[in-house]
Design a protein around this motif. Structure first.
Motif, mmCIF file in Angstrom:
data_model
loop_
_atom_site.group_PDB
_atom_site.id
_atom_site.type_symbol
_atom_site.label_atom_id
_atom_site.label_comp_id
_atom_site.label_asym_id
_atom_site.label_seq_id
_atom_site.Cartn_x
_atom_site.Cartn_y
_atom_site.Cartn_z
ATOM 1 N N PHE A 1 39.627 -13.240 31.893
ATOM 2 C CA PHE A 1 40.224 -12.248 31.013
ATOM 3 C C PHE A 1 39.662 -10.861 31.326
ATOM 4 C CE2 PHE A 1 40.454 -15.790 27.650
ATOM 5 C CZ PHE A 1 41.709 -16.167 28.100
ATOM 6 N N SER A 2 40.506 -9.859 31.189
ATOM 7 C CA SER A 2 40.030 -8.486 31.294
ATOM 8 C C SER A 2 39.388 -8.087 29.975
ATOM 9 C CB SER A 2 41.184 -7.543 31.630
ATOM 10 O OG SER A 2 40.736 -6.198 31.610
ATOM 11 N N PRO A 3 38.212 -7.455 30.001
ATOM 12 C CA PRO A 3 37.550 -7.104 28.743
ATOM 13 C C PRO A 3 38.184 -5.934 28.008
ATOM 14 C CG PRO A 3 36.252 -6.365 30.610
ATOM 15 C CD PRO A 3 37.372 -7.186 31.177
ATOM 16 N N SER A 4 39.088 -5.175 28.680
ATOM 17 C CA SER A 4 39.734 -4.061 28.004
ATOM 18 C C SER A 4 41.074 -3.770 28.656
ATOM 19 C CB SER A 4 38.859 -2.806 28.054
ATOM 20 O OG SER A 4 39.519 -1.713 27.453
ATOM 21 N N VAL A 5 42.076 -3.454 27.832
ATOM 22 C CA VAL A 5 43.403 -3.128 28.354
ATOM 23 C C VAL A 5 43.408 -1.734 28.962
ATOM 24 C CG1 VAL A 5 45.819 -2.788 27.726
ATOM 25 C CG2 VAL A 5 44.515 -4.662 26.708
ATOM 26 N N VAL A 6 42.643 -0.815 28.377
ATOM 27 C CA VAL A 6 42.629 0.571 28.849
ATOM 28 C C VAL A 6 41.214 0.976 29.233
ATOM 29 C CG1 VAL A 6 44.613 1.270 27.472
ATOM 30 C CG2 VAL A 6 42.329 1.393 26.484
ATOM 31 N N GLY A 7 41.118 1.911 30.155
ATOM 32 C CA GLY A 7 39.844 2.533 30.481
ATOM 33 C C GLY A 7 38.829 1.624 31.124
ATOM 34 N N PHE A 8 39.265 0.517 31.684
ATOM 35 C CA PHE A 8 38.307 -0.407 32.303
ATOM 36 C C PHE A 8 38.511 -0.420 33.805
ATOM 37 C CE2 PHE A 8 37.444 -4.741 33.940
ATOM 38 C CZ PHE A 8 36.065 -4.721 33.791
ATOM 39 N N ALA A 9 37.462 -0.145 34.535
ATOM 40 C CA ALA A 9 37.494 -0.197 35.993
ATOM 41 C C ALA A 9 36.657 -1.375 36.452
ATOM 42 C CB ALA A 9 36.961 1.106 36.590
ATOM 43 N N ASP A 10 37.305 -2.338 37.111
ATOM 44 C CA ASP A 10 36.610 -3.546 37.543
ATOM 45 C C ASP A 10 35.496 -3.205 38.529
ATOM 46 O OD1 ASP A 10 35.806 -5.985 38.586
ATOM 47 O OD2 ASP A 10 37.788 -6.865 38.407
ATOM 48 N N GLY A 11 35.821 -2.406 39.530
ATOM 49 C CA GLY A 11 34.806 -2.021 40.504
ATOM 50 C C GLY A 11 34.374 -3.137 41.426
ATOM 51 N N GLY A 12 35.093 -4.253 41.414
ATOM 52 C CA GLY A 12 34.760 -5.337 42.325
ATOM 53 C C GLY A 12 33.537 -6.130 41.931
ATOM 54 N N THR A 13 33.034 -5.933 40.690
ATOM 55 C CA THR A 13 31.843 -6.653 40.262
ATOM 56 C C THR A 13 32.158 -8.127 40.066
ATOM 57 O OG1 THR A 13 32.353 -6.073 37.975
ATOM 58 C CG2 THR A 13 30.813 -4.648 39.155
ATOM 59 N N GLN A 14 31.275 -8.962 40.540
ATOM 60 C CA GLN A 14 31.458 -10.394 40.402
ATOM 61 C C GLN A 14 31.088 -10.833 38.988
ATOM 62 O OE1 GLN A 14 29.596 -12.618 43.522
ATOM 63 N NE2 GLN A 14 30.420 -11.329 45.137
ATOM 64 N N LEU A 15 31.638 -11.954 38.572
ATOM 65 C CA LEU A 15 31.424 -12.425 37.206
ATOM 66 C C LEU A 15 30.849 -13.826 37.194
ATOM 67 C CD1 LEU A 15 31.788 -12.183 34.112
ATOM 68 C CD2 LEU A 15 34.061 -13.190 34.412
ATOM 69 N N THR A 16 29.746 -13.972 36.484
ATOM 70 C CA THR A 16 29.189 -15.271 36.126
ATOM 71 C C THR A 16 28.825 -15.213 34.650
ATOM 72 O OG1 THR A 16 28.279 -15.641 38.341
ATOM 73 C CG2 THR A 16 27.382 -16.968 36.546
ATOM 74 N N ALA A 17 29.305 -16.157 33.870
ATOM 75 C CA ALA A 17 29.046 -16.153 32.430
ATOM 76 C C ALA A 17 28.586 -17.531 31.985
ATOM 77 C CB ALA A 17 30.295 -15.735 31.655
ATOM 78 N N LYS A 18 27.750 -17.548 30.938
ATOM 79 C CA LYS A 18 27.227 -18.790 30.375
ATOM 80 C C LYS A 18 27.439 -18.773 28.871
ATOM 81 C CE LYS A 18 23.610 -18.834 33.922
ATOM 82 N NZ LYS A 18 22.151 -18.795 34.185
ATOM 83 N N GLU A 19 27.413 -19.950 28.269
ATOM 84 C CA GLU A 19 27.658 -20.034 26.825
ATOM 85 C C GLU A 19 26.914 -21.200 26.206
ATOM 86 O OE1 GLU A 19 31.822 -20.735 26.208
ATOM 87 O OE2 GLU A 19 31.885 -22.371 27.650
ATOM 88 N N LEU A 20 26.596 -21.052 24.922
ATOM 89 C CA LEU A 20 26.002 -22.116 24.118
ATOM 90 C C LEU A 20 26.638 -22.061 22.738
ATOM 91 C CD1 LEU A 20 23.868 -24.379 23.821
ATOM 92 C CD2 LEU A 20 22.288 -22.625 22.982
ATOM 93 N N THR A 21 27.146 -23.209 22.272
ATOM 94 C CA THR A 21 27.888 -23.275 21.018
ATOM 95 C C THR A 21 27.367 -24.417 20.162
ATOM 96 O OG1 THR A 21 29.876 -22.507 22.164
ATOM 97 C CG2 THR A 21 30.179 -23.453 19.987
ATOM 98 N N THR A 22 27.211 -24.165 18.872
ATOM 99 C CA THR A 22 26.894 -25.225 17.915
ATOM 100 C C THR A 22 27.972 -25.222 16.839
ATOM 101 O OG1 THR A 22 25.484 -23.736 16.613
ATOM 102 C CG2 THR A 22 24.419 -25.067 18.310
ATOM 103 N N THR A 23 28.421 -26.409 16.445
ATOM 104 C CA THR A 23 29.552 -26.534 15.520
ATOM 105 C C THR A 23 29.252 -27.600 14.479
ATOM 106 O OG1 THR A 23 31.051 -26.011 17.356
ATOM 107 C CG2 THR A 23 32.037 -26.906 15.350
ATOM 108 N N PHE A 24 29.514 -27.268 13.218
ATOM 109 C CA PHE A 24 29.357 -28.231 12.129
ATOM 110 C C PHE A 24 30.702 -28.406 11.440
ATOM 111 C CE2 PHE A 24 28.302 -29.242 7.639
ATOM 112 C CZ PHE A 24 27.702 -30.471 7.860
ATOM 113 N N ASP A 25 31.169 -29.648 11.360
ATOM 114 C CA ASP A 25 32.468 -29.971 10.778
ATOM 115 C C ASP A 25 32.310 -30.752 9.480
ATOM 116 O OD1 ASP A 25 33.784 -28.795 12.863
ATOM 117 O OD2 ASP A 25 34.260 -30.646 13.907
ATOM 118 N N VAL A 26 33.124 -30.392 8.506
ATOM 119 C CA VAL A 26 33.276 -31.164 7.273
ATOM 120 C C VAL A 26 34.723 -31.629 7.236
ATOM 121 C CG1 VAL A 26 33.151 -31.163 4.765
ATOM 122 C CG2 VAL A 26 31.507 -29.814 6.100
#
Length: 458
Positions: free
Chosen positions: A371-396
């Motif tokens: 996904f692009s982080p912004s519709v306007v005013g965003f210049a990619d610049g060829g930067t590579q992307l690596t992202a990580k995540e951690l999620t905790t979820t409680f269901d009732v």
């Protein structure tokens, strides 16, 4: 980014495919006792409501039956709403990098959907209508609607799934269908109620949620399903080039505690370069897209229903992705996507409470799927992307029809990628403000969010 029931296959509801995109919105018709005794039913007797990406309903009250007791038509309705709190508190309230939540610090109706399904007398028919905030998040990435006229997400965005087909009594089932389908790519479903976490994993959010085309499903054995897909393209209503996309999906369930899946996609999903349009179709770039994902979902602990105290179930899921684009100036060493998501879930109190922990990462150097982080005013610049995540979820889950969910999500990227306090729209946060020449969106390397959601499904 999740499926339709198949005639004469009552148990196939639980066998439905999960989708980055995929949904198991089936309310499959149950055959009469005399029919079931002789029918070859794939995954017969399996209870798959515990699986990540599967509908956990066991009862479908909106069912119409004929005089013999055979299901003629089944109706399903669902509502899903959330309150998404981004700790960066962006001034424009715009939530980025998500196909589930589009706003922050606000209440949102993510999805409202009603549908009808039938598998009567070997006829397969499905019509699901939808509305909600996530429609724009998912469908705005479809660039194929700019090709020619008589296109546009405006024509079809309110149809979540619509298909017609026929079931042939070959082996354990052969189904031929044409229409709009939920995607088979990825483990987590388009419908959040079916997933163990509310915000989908990065690897699933970056892959398709829907396809338009045709598919053949074949069940050569009770424990195995294979599918062949032909579609217009990678989450497109129309096609970019002359060649259609091709896909394959394979499910193996030796018992109700284990699921193994392998999915494939091959297609050309780029438009012609602007400077070659005058040369005609021969100048179309030969950029090829390949994508593969595989998953393991296993339940390793399960108490009988008459012993439901303490921990009642325990399971994990692992979903891996690899894909690339090459040709027309795209080198595979940069134009690839690699990612994984692993989740572990515990159920308590007669399966009315559940706790899930999920971790994942995605690497997409050229960002051709990100996904692009912004519709306007965003210049990619060829930067590579690596992202990580951690999620905790409680269901009732007081019943199969209602889920209350509280979730905390932390994400980290190697480059500024997530919305900060200044937002991603304009200095004031409003889209109608002219942008100063030097303005850039406020992007941060980390994101922390809390999500409260409620869904109802009948």
């Amino acid at each position: 980014m999740s499926f339709p029931s198949l005639a004469l296959c009552g148990a196939l509801l639980a066998a439905a495919m999960p989708v980055f995109a995929q949904s198991t919105d089936s309310s499959t018709a149950q055959k009469t006792a005399s029919d079931t005794a002789t029918a070859k039913i794939p995954f017969a007797g399996y209870d798959l409501t515990w699986m990540n990406g599967q509908n956990r309903q066991r009862d479908f009250p909106l069912t119409l039956k004929d005089q013999s007791g055979e299901t003629v038509l089944t109706g399903v309705a669902l509502l899903d709403g959330n309150f998404n709190y981004n700790f960066a508190r962006p001034i424009d309230h715009t939530q980025t990098i998500s196909a589930v939540t589009g706003r922050s610090q606000e209440f949102s109706l993510a999805l409202a959907s009603v549908g009808l399904e039938t598998n009567y007398k070997n006829i397969i028919g499905r019509l699901w209508l939808q509305t909600g905030s996530l429609l724009h998040l998912v469908q705005e990435t479809d660039g194929s609607v700019a090709r020619g006229r008589n296109t546009g997400t405006g024509d079809l965005k309110f149809i979540r799934e619509a298909a017609a087909g026929y079931h042939f009594n070959k082996a354990y089932g052969l189904n031929v269908e044409l229409g709009i389908f939920m995607s088979y790519i990825g483990l987590e479903s388009y419908v959040m109620q079916e997933n163990w976490s509310y915000q989908r994993s990065l690897v699933c959010d970056f892959t398709p949620f829907y396809f338009q085309g045709a598919r053949v499903q074949f069940y050569p054995a009770r424990t195995f399903k294979t599918e062949l897909w032909v579609m217009n393209g990678w989450q497109t209503y129309n096609s970019f080039n002359r060649q259609p996309g091709l896909g394959s999906s394979n499910y193996f369930r030796p018992n109700e505690n284990l699921q193994l899946v392998a999915n494939f996609y091959l297609g050309k999903d780029t438009r012609p370069a602007a400077d070659s349009l005058a040369a005609g179709a021969a100048a179309y770039p030969r950029r090829l897209r390949f994508h593969h994902d595989n998953s393991i979902v296993a339940r390793y602990y399960h108490k009988p229903r008459n012993q439901r105290r303490g921990i009642t179930q325990a399971a994990f899921s692992l979903n891996n992705h690899y894909g690339f684009e090459e040709g027309a100036g795209a080198a595979r060493r940069q134009n690839f996507m690699l990612g994984s998501s692993v989740a572990h879930r515990l159920w308590f109190a007669q399966d009315k409470l559940a706790f899930t922990v999920r971790a994942g990462f995605v690497k997409n150097p050229s960002r051709y799927l990100s996904f692009s982080p912004s519709v306007v005013g965003f210049a990619d610049g060829g930067t590579q992307l690596t992202a990580k995540e951690l999620t905790t979820t409680f269901d009732v889950m007081p019943s199969d029809f209602v889920t209350f969910r509280l979730e905390y999500l932390h994400r980290l990227a190697n480059v500024p990628y997530f919305a900060g306090r200044g937002g991603t729209t304009s200095p004031s946060g409003y889209a109608d403000q002219p942008l100063p020449a030097a303005w850039q969106p406020d992007l941060r390397r980390t994101e922390d969010r809390a999500i409260l959601s409620v869904n109802f499904r009948l």
